[in-house]
Design an enzyme around this catalytic site. Sequence first.
Site, short mmCIF file in Angstrom:
data_model
loop_
_atom_site.label_atom_id
_atom_site.label_comp_id
_atom_site.label_asym_id
_atom_site.label_seq_id
_atom_site.Cartn_x
_atom_site.Cartn_y
_atom_site.Cartn_z
N ASN A 229 -5.54 -1.04 -2.28
CA ASN A 229 -6.35 -1.61 -3.36
C ASN A 229 -6.88 -0.50 -4.26
O ASN A 229 -6.49 0.68 -4.12
CB ASN A 229 -7.47 -2.47 -2.79
N HIS B 17 12.65 43.16 -14.03
CA HIS B 17 13.69 42.14 -13.72
C HIS B 17 15.06 42.74 -13.96
O HIS B 17 15.97 42.65 -13.14
CB HIS B 17 13.52 40.90 -14.63
N TYR C 181 -0.37 4.89 4.64
CA TYR C 181 -1.47 3.94 4.56
C TYR C 181 -0.90 2.54 4.48
O TYR C 181 -0.08 2.24 3.61
CB TYR C 181 -2.37 4.20 3.34
N GLU D 8 13.51 39.43 -22.84
CA GLU D 8 12.15 38.92 -22.52
C GLU D 8 11.21 40.08 -22.23
O GLU D 8 10.06 39.88 -21.84
CB GLU D 8 12.22 37.98 -21.30
N GLU E 57 7.07 -3.18 -12.04
CA GLU E 57 7.33 -2.75 -10.66
C GLU E 57 8.57 -3.48 -10.16
O GLU E 57 9.46 -2.91 -9.54
CB GLU E 57 6.11 -3.09 -9.79
N HIS E 58 8.62 -4.80 -10.41
CA HIS E 58 9.80 -5.62 -10.03
C HIS E 58 10.24 -6.37 -11.27
O HIS E 58 9.41 -6.98 -11.95
CB HIS E 58 9.42 -6.66 -8.97
N SER F 277 0.22 -5.32 -7.10
CA SER F 277 1.61 -5.77 -7.27
C SER F 277 1.82 -6.45 -8.61
O SER F 277 0.89 -7.02 -9.18
CB SER F 277 1.96 -6.75 -6.15
N GLN G 237 4.28 -13.03 -6.34
CA GLN G 237 3.51 -11.80 -6.56
C GLN G 237 2.08 -12.10 -6.97
O GLN G 237 1.16 -11.32 -6.69
CB GLN G 237 4.22 -10.89 -7.57
N HIS H 202 -0.55 -11.84 -4.20
CA HIS H 202 -0.92 -10.57 -3.55
C HIS H 202 -2.40 -10.26 -3.72
O HIS H 202 -3.02 -9.65 -2.86
CB HIS H 202 -0.11 -9.41 -4.11
N ASP I 52 11.11 -7.44 -0.91
CA ASP I 52 9.82 -7.15 -0.29
C ASP I 52 9.95 -6.99 1.22
O ASP I 52 9.21 -6.24 1.83
CB ASP I 52 8.83 -8.29 -0.57
N1 LIG Z 1 2.66 -1.49 -5.11
C1 LIG Z 1 3.03 -1.86 -3.89
O1 LIG Z 1 4.10 -1.47 -3.39
C2 LIG Z 1 2.15 -2.79 -3.08
C3 LIG Z 1 2.63 -3.34 -1.88
C4 LIG Z 1 1.79 -4.18 -1.15
C5 LIG Z 1 0.50 -4.44 -1.59
N2 LIG Z 1 0.08 -3.88 -2.73
C6 LIG Z 1 -1.32 -4.05 -3.19
O2 LIG Z 1 -2.15 -3.47 -2.16
C7 LIG Z 1 -3.42 -4.06 -2.23
C8 LIG Z 1 -3.94 -4.39 -0.82
O3 LIG Z 1 -5.36 -4.49 -0.97
P1 LIG Z 1 -6.31 -4.99 0.25
O4 LIG Z 1 -7.72 -4.95 -0.25
O5 LIG Z 1 -5.77 -6.24 0.79
O6 LIG Z 1 -6.16 -3.96 1.44
P2 LIG Z 1 -6.44 -2.39 1.54
O7 LIG Z 1 -6.10 -2.02 2.92
O8 LIG Z 1 -5.77 -1.68 0.40
O9 LIG Z 1 -8.01 -2.20 1.32
C9 LIG Z 1 -8.91 -2.70 2.28
C10 LIG Z 1 -9.93 -1.58 2.54
O10 LIG Z 1 -10.70 -1.35 1.38
C11 LIG Z 1 -12.01 -0.92 1.78
N3 LIG Z 1 -13.00 -1.60 0.95
C12 LIG Z 1 -13.18 -2.92 0.84
N4 LIG Z 1 -14.21 -3.17 0.00
C13 LIG Z 1 -14.67 -1.97 -0.45
C14 LIG Z 1 -15.71 -1.57 -1.34
N5 LIG Z 1 -16.45 -2.46 -1.96
N6 LIG Z 1 -15.90 -0.24 -1.55
C15 LIG Z 1 -15.12 0.68 -0.93
N7 LIG Z 1 -14.13 0.36 -0.07
C16 LIG Z 1 -13.90 -0.96 0.17
C17 LIG Z 1 -12.20 -1.29 3.24
O11 LIG Z 1 -12.37 -0.11 4.01
C18 LIG Z 1 -10.92 -1.98 3.62
O12 LIG Z 1 -10.45 -1.52 4.88
C19 LIG Z 1 -3.29 -5.30 -3.14
O13 LIG Z 1 -3.87 -4.99 -4.39
C20 LIG Z 1 -1.75 -5.47 -3.28
O14 LIG Z 1 -1.42 -6.01 -4.54
C21 LIG Z 1 0.85 -3.06 -3.51
N1 LIG Z 2 5.55 -7.11 -3.36
C1 LIG Z 2 4.82 -6.04 -2.66
C2 LIG Z 2 4.98 -4.80 -3.50
O1 LIG Z 2 4.29 -4.92 -4.69
C3 LIG Z 2 5.39 -5.76 -1.28
C4 LIG Z 2 5.15 -6.81 -0.28
C5 LIG Z 2 4.79 -6.64 1.03
N2 LIG Z 2 4.68 -7.87 1.61
C6 LIG Z 2 4.99 -8.77 0.67
N3 LIG Z 2 5.28 -8.14 -0.51
ZN LIG Z 3 5.30 -8.97 -2.43
#
Ligand SMILES: NC(=O)c1ccc[n+]([C@@H]2O[C@H](COP(=O)([O-])OP(=O)(O)OC[C@H]3O[C@@H](n4cnc5c(N)ncnc54)[C@H](O)[C@@H]3O)[C@@H](O)[C@H]2O)c1
Ligand SMILES: N[C@H](CO)Cc1c[nH]c[nH+]1
Ligand SMILES: [Zn+2]
Length: 427
Positions: free
Chosen positions: A209, A415, A124, A410, A322-323, A233, A255, A258, A356
């Site tokens: 998300n 066995h 994903y 046992e 995480e970082h 993040s 971060q 994000h 990243d």
């Molecule tokens: N831990 C990691 O390694 C890492 C790395 C990169 C990003 N992230 C995190 O990933 C997340 C990316 O989030 P994003 O929203 O930009 O993209 P996303 O692709 O995770 O989510 C977008 C999708 O959420 C759905 N959506 C939107 N609103 C909705 C609702 N109200 N109800 C149900 N579904 C809904 C839609 O279908 C949309 O396509 C951020 O929180 C970022 O911090 C974490």
């Molecule tokens: N810091 C994110 C992981 O939490 C990864 C990322 C992708 N692009 C930029 N940063």
């Molecule tokens: Zn990042």
Amino acid sequence: MQFISYPSVSVWPELIIRPVASAADIRQRVVPILDQVRQEGDDALVRFTEQFDKVSLSQLQVSEAEIQEAEQVLSEELKSAIQAARNNITTFHQAQLQQPEPIETMPGVTCWRKSVAIDKVGLYIPGGTAPLFSTVLMLGVPAQIAGCKEVVLCTPANKEGKVHPAILYTAHLVGIHKIFKVGGAQAIGAMAYGTQSVPKVYKIFGPGNQYVTAAKQIVSQEGISIDMPAGPSEVAVYADDTANPAFVAADLLSQAEHGVDSHVFLVSVSEKLIQEAQKQIEEQVKQLPRMAMAAQTLQHSKAILVKDEAEAIELLNQYAAEHLILATDRAEILAPLVTNAGSVFMGHYTPEAAGDYASGTNHTLPTNGYARAYSGVSVDSFVKKITFQQITASGIQQVGPIVEQMAEAEELMAHKNAVSIRLASLI
Ligand SMILES: NC(=O)c1ccc[n+]([C@@H]2O[C@H](COP(=O)([O-])OP(=O)(O)OC[C@H]3O[C@@H](n4cnc5c(N)ncnc54)[C@H](O)[C@@H]3O)[C@@H](O)[C@H]2O)c1
Ligand SMILES: N[C@H](CO)Cc1c[nH]c[nH+]1
Ligand SMILES: [Zn+2]
């Protein structure tokens, strides 16, 4: 950022909590989405894509033509940067492949472990607020090295029904051609249950998300494996007087931008450093296109003054970032003391942004304290480790009596008999 000076250890548990949306109402929204995808397949995917991504799609799978077109629209500079990052990530992850090493535990008793790729994996790639094509490298490279036979990628399309060309170019670079314009919880459901277009997979990877993370956790209770609950993040910085406040501020903001649910955490033994970093944050945040998002994150983030390095490391091990950035001349001395973190960045010239994108390590990492027990994504995430053993006739005469003693104790006599019958045949 909220400044907290010399907090007593008794309040540390409150300090390290990340604000998360209440799981209950996210779950309430996600469960019906998953149910409808399971029951209605593609029709549900098209409907949710219209509802949440405001685009009506007649074709969910990205065509080969769209993939080829992506190569044309990207600049040569960006393509060579992605290739260079891919090379570093490949170099670092290639070294993780383990070959079987037979070990004779007793004369005639030989055991070994073999890495076997997970056949079908789903990646994903978040695309709501920013098209994270770097995540395609972080998941696609280890999947390719592991030898996964089928790699499916889901990512939301924009309002024109298009996937960002950098996501398509990078997917093509790491050999992924089954790409679907589906995001959110519905994408997780599609890969978990399979639909007319989207193949069902055995393990789902990738950040996302709160809807995506909740969906992953729900399907993981239904027998689908997931990489980890990679949520919003976060970054923690330990900085002392040798740190450059402008660098510290830039790392925290990297971060914070994000998402409004990201989390940043500064720990220092120097009040002067904290004050100067706060000033730098105020200066630098004004320059950011995602200023509003970063500013909202900073509102629920903390800068903490502690009495010495030992206290700082203890607090940071409890936070389990995480970082974790060690912005100090003493990074090589402090790094061995870190026991809980997804990835550690040492010294003044090691920004998290390098990890990243391009240094070689994986950026899909455990958040929200899961770093206490989870590793970041690696080649190991894409394989099963199957153990093998072979015992010779003389070997069973060595290990057999041990097994008989334990089986009898046992009270598992079948066995015991499975060994006794063999020992009897050798007399
Ligand atoms: N831990 C990691 O390694 C890492 C790395 C990169 C990003 N992230 C995190 O990933 C997340 C990316 O989030 P994003 O929203 O930009 O993209 P996303 O692709 O995770 O989510 C977008 C999708 O959420 C759905 N959506 C939107 N609103 C909705 C609702 N109200 N109800 C149900 N579904 C809904 C839609 O279908 C949309 O396509 C951020 O929180 C970022 O911090 C974490
Ligand atoms: N810091 C994110 C992981 O939490 C990864 C990322 C992708 N692009 C930029 N940063
Ligand atoms: Zn990042």
